[in-house]
Design an enzyme around this catalytic site. Structure first.
Site, PDB file in Angstrom:
ATOM      1  N   GLU A  50       0.826  -1.214   0.000  1.00 58.53           N
ATOM      2  CA  GLU A  50       0.000   0.000   0.000  1.00 58.53           C
ATOM      3  C   GLU A  50       0.860   1.264   0.000  1.00 58.53           C
ATOM      4  O   GLU A  50       0.621   2.196  -0.780  1.00 58.53           O
ATOM      5  CB  GLU A  50      -0.930   0.024   1.216  1.00 58.53           C
ATOM      6  CG  GLU A  50      -1.985  -1.078   1.243  1.00 58.53           C
ATOM      7  CD  GLU A  50      -2.917  -1.069   0.043  1.00 58.53           C
ATOM      8  OE1 GLU A  50      -3.007  -0.036  -0.649  1.00 58.53           O
ATOM      9  OE2 GLU A  50      -3.544  -2.110  -0.215  1.00 58.53           O
ATOM     10  N   ASN A  54       1.322   3.834  -3.236  1.00 57.09           N
ATOM     11  CA  ASN A  54       0.952   5.252  -3.139  1.00 57.09           C
ATOM     12  C   ASN A  54       2.045   6.163  -3.705  1.00 57.09           C
ATOM     13  O   ASN A  54       1.745   7.167  -4.353  1.00 57.09           O
ATOM     14  CB  ASN A  54       0.650   5.629  -1.684  1.00 57.09           C
ATOM     15  CG  ASN A  54      -0.770   5.253  -1.293  1.00 57.09           C
ATOM     16  OD1 ASN A  54      -1.568   4.850  -2.133  1.00 57.09           O
ATOM     17  ND2 ASN A  54      -1.079   5.383  -0.011  1.00 57.09           N
ATOM     18  N   ARG A 108      -8.914   3.407  -8.235  1.00 54.43           N
ATOM     19  CA  ARG A 108      -8.488   3.394  -6.830  1.00 54.43           C
ATOM     20  C   ARG A 108      -9.720   3.312  -5.929  1.00 54.43           C
ATOM     21  O   ARG A 108     -10.792   3.784  -6.296  1.00 54.43           O
ATOM     22  CB  ARG A 108      -7.681   4.654  -6.496  1.00 54.43           C
ATOM     23  CG  ARG A 108      -6.566   4.928  -7.495  1.00 54.43           C
ATOM     24  CD  ARG A 108      -5.197   4.603  -6.964  1.00 54.43           C
ATOM     25  NE  ARG A 108      -5.030   3.249  -6.504  1.00 54.43           N
ATOM     26  CZ  ARG A 108      -4.556   2.246  -7.239  1.00 54.43           C
ATOM     27  NH1 ARG A 108      -4.230   2.419  -8.481  1.00 54.43           N
ATOM     28  NH2 ARG A 108      -4.401   1.058  -6.720  1.00 54.43           N
TER      29      ARG A 108
END
Ligand code: ATP
Ligand code: MG
Lengths: 149, 102
Positions: A50, A54, A108
């Protein structure tokens, strides 16, 4: 007094999506020396994925840039993961951490920070617009001493 | 094709495999879109038993298929959910939208 890490590794890579798999696998390999449970390794891999994704998606939206990941292991079986970019930064961190909040398109879901928070014990985010973002995550592994051999 | 598809008529089963992350998500979404548009299934089962890793990018893949099936008046089922993927999908509350079957 802050305890010294028992071991540490520092990785620096380009924000290419192929490095998402590299980063989480590298983290899993490094953490393996503490003999974590499968669930603990998977939780850490997911949180790393994650944070690194990002950087790749949001920090450098139209270019490639450097991503740094530092892993540290402490005596008390705490794993610390620091993921840092020098990208666009986050204007409002509290808003960014809200479940479902995303500046991404339909690709997303806005659940990245929520997953980091639920899979790790502690998540800290520092960011400055135009300077970059640093995510610090910690997870204390269960004691394996009592586990039957 | 990274999705193995079986089934007849308007009952389809699509098996996803490998690591479902941002690196692969766009291609998977494209394949599922094509599959749904061309077969217009009444029932689509996403078989996740071959998925070795999933993160929030996978949430978007599953949600998109769920939304598309809903628009067509069909149902989405998600089966063969491995522990790691299940934990991610549950953290996102997807188990409140549809059952996550083992
Ligand atoms: N490293 C970063 N640099 C700049 N902005 C970021 C960074 N990390 C997160 N953000 C911002 O915070 C928002 C929320 O991040 P989060 O990971 O929770 O969701 P997402 O990435 O949008 O979707 P998902 O992770 O579910 O695919 C992002 O949409 C983005 O605006
Ligand atoms: Mg994210």
């Amino acid at each position: 007094m802050k305890q010294q890490p028992g071991n540490e590794v520092l990785l620096r890579f380009l924000s290419r999506s192929a490095n998402e798999g590299f980063a989480r696998t590298a983290a899993a390999c490094f953490v393996a020396q503490l003999d974590p449970t499968l669930e603990e390794v998977n939780d850490i891999k997911t949180a790393v994925s994650e944070a690194v994704t990002n950087c790749i998606v949001h920090a450098y939206p139209n270019c490639l840039g450097p991503v740094q990941m530092r892993l540290r292991l402490f005596e008390d079986r705490t794993v610390e993961v620091v993921v840092k970019d020098s990208g666009v930064g986050i204007a409002d961190i509290e808003q960014a951490r809200t479940p479902l909040f995303t500046t991404g398109n339909g690709e997303r879901s806005g659940m990245g920070f929520t997953i980091m928070e639920s899979f790790m014990d502690q998540v800290k985010v520092r960011s400055r617009l135009g300077k970059g973002t640093t995510v610090v995550m910690r997870r204390r592994l269960s004691s394996r001493a009592a586990a039957p051999v | 094709m990274s999705i193995a598809c079986t089934g007849e008529g308007r009952t389809l089963r699509a098996a996803l495999s490998g690591e479902v992350d941002h690196h692969r998500a766009r291609a998977l979404m494209g394949e599922l879109d094509t599959l749904i548009e061309s077969a217009l299934p009444r029932s689509l089962t996403l078989d996740l038993s071959g998925v070795t890793f999933m993160d929030s990018s996978g949430i978007a893949v599953v949600l998109r298929a769920w939304r598309r099936m809903g628009e067509l008046g069909g149902v989405l089922r998600v089966s063969g959910v491995p522990a790691q993927a299940g934990k991610v999908l549950r953290a996102a509350g997807l188990d409140r939208l549809f059952a996550l079957e083992d």
